[in-house]
Scaffold this motif. Structure first.
Motif, short mmCIF file in Angstrom:
data_model
loop_
_atom_site.label_atom_id
_atom_site.label_comp_id
_atom_site.label_asym_id
_atom_site.label_seq_id
_atom_site.Cartn_x
_atom_site.Cartn_y
_atom_site.Cartn_z
N ASN A 1 -7.47 -11.82 10.62
CA ASN A 1 -7.34 -12.03 9.16
C ASN A 1 -6.92 -10.76 8.41
N HIS B 1 -6.16 -0.07 6.79
CA HIS B 1 -7.10 0.22 5.70
C HIS B 1 -8.53 -0.07 6.14
N PHE C 1 0.83 -1.21 0.00
CA PHE C 1 0.00 0.00 0.00
C PHE C 1 0.87 1.26 0.00
N VAL D 1 -4.49 -9.06 6.21
CA VAL D 1 -3.50 -9.61 5.27
C VAL D 1 -2.46 -8.56 4.91
N VAL D 2 -2.92 -7.34 4.60
CA VAL D 2 -1.99 -6.25 4.27
C VAL D 2 -1.78 -5.42 5.54
N LEU E 1 -9.74 -4.61 9.66
CA LEU E 1 -9.17 -5.77 10.37
C LEU E 1 -7.82 -5.40 10.99
N PHE F 1 -8.77 3.70 -3.11
CA PHE F 1 -8.58 3.02 -4.39
C PHE F 1 -9.40 1.74 -4.41
N ALA F 2 -9.61 1.22 -5.64
CA ALA F 2 -10.44 0.02 -5.80
C ALA F 2 -9.70 -1.22 -5.28
N ASP F 3 -10.41 -2.06 -4.54
CA ASP F 3 -9.86 -3.36 -4.12
C ASP F 3 -9.82 -4.27 -5.35
N ILE F 4 -8.68 -4.94 -5.55
CA ILE F 4 -8.55 -5.78 -6.76
C ILE F 4 -9.18 -7.16 -6.61
N ASN F 5 -9.68 -7.47 -5.41
CA ASN F 5 -10.45 -8.71 -5.22
C ASN F 5 -11.80 -8.32 -4.64
N HIS G 1 -12.20 -1.05 4.61
CA HIS G 1 -12.94 -1.56 3.45
C HIS G 1 -14.31 -0.88 3.42
N LEU H 1 -10.92 0.55 -0.87
CA LEU H 1 -10.09 0.62 0.34
C LEU H 1 -9.69 2.07 0.57
P1 AMP Z 1 -7.24 -7.34 4.71
O1 AMP Z 1 -5.79 -7.05 5.06
O2 AMP Z 1 -7.61 -8.79 4.94
O3 AMP Z 1 -8.20 -6.41 5.38
O4 AMP Z 1 -7.45 -7.13 3.16
C1 AMP Z 1 -6.49 -6.67 2.27
C2 AMP Z 1 -7.21 -6.26 1.01
O5 AMP Z 1 -6.29 -5.65 0.14
C3 AMP Z 1 -7.84 -7.44 0.23
O6 AMP Z 1 -9.25 -7.19 0.08
C4 AMP Z 1 -7.10 -7.41 -1.09
O7 AMP Z 1 -7.93 -7.75 -2.17
C5 AMP Z 1 -6.63 -5.98 -1.18
N1 AMP Z 1 -5.44 -5.77 -1.99
C6 AMP Z 1 -4.25 -6.41 -1.89
N2 AMP Z 1 -3.38 -5.93 -2.79
C7 AMP Z 1 -4.02 -4.96 -3.49
C8 AMP Z 1 -3.67 -4.08 -4.56
N3 AMP Z 1 -2.44 -4.12 -5.11
N4 AMP Z 1 -4.59 -3.22 -5.03
C9 AMP Z 1 -5.82 -3.18 -4.48
N5 AMP Z 1 -6.23 -3.97 -3.48
C10 AMP Z 1 -5.34 -4.86 -2.98
#
Ligand code: AMP
Ligand code: ZN
Length: 142
Positions: free
Chosen positions: A96, A103, A10, A98-99, A90, A32-36, A105, A44
């Protein structure tokens, strides 16, 4: 997963080293748009300064991210007219996250037909003694 700011995905989006669909930004925050995407319009919102989680982010950045989230949510309502918007945030592996860059959502919802059952739960009355015990322990921690 990046512990180091220079490896943080990020932070790289903030620095425009990797691309993103940048929807809104100001001095302190970026959306920015979440890619998933879990739904159309999944966005996000992050602080431009690296902070791992809710416990670490500065009060000023926290306020900026949530004020930016309000603007994005208003635009999402205008653009997609969802039934509502879920805000999710989160903290830590156990939750859970992940990044490891704070952020929020923003996920437009149209329940029940959107099928995002993970965002639904049934209210089950708690044990008042257990709630009181939790309350005392938490009050002590302040
Ligand atoms: P979390 O840490 O579980 O709250 O979620 C991390 C979010 O970041 C997930 O929904 C991913 O799809 C999103 N994400 C990860 N890498 C990127 C990226 N390069 N661009 C946009 N969204 C991302
Ligand atoms: Zn970062």
């Amino acid at each position: 997963m990046a512990e180091d700011v220079k490896d943080c995905i990020f932070c790289q989006i903030v620095a425009k080293k990797i691309p993103a669909f940048r929807i809104y930004e100001d001095e302190r925050s970026l959306a920015f748009a979440d890619i998933n995407p879990l739904a159309e319009g999944h966005v996000l919102v992050i602080p431009k300064n690296h902070a791992v989680n809710l416990m670490e982010i500065t009060p000023g950045d926290l306020a900026a991210v949530h004020q930016a989230s309000q603007k994005v949510a208003t635009a999402l309502m205008k653009a997609f007219k969802p039934g509502g918007i879920t805000m999710l945030q989160l903290n830590g592996l156990g939750a859970n996250q992940v990044v490891m860059h704070y952020h929020v959502h923003l996920i437009p919802r149209n329940r029940p037909k959107d099928g995002l059952t993970i965002l639904e739960w049934e209210a089950k009355p708690g044990d008042m003694k257990a709630i009181e015990k939790m309350y005392k322990k938490l009050i002590e921690a302040f």
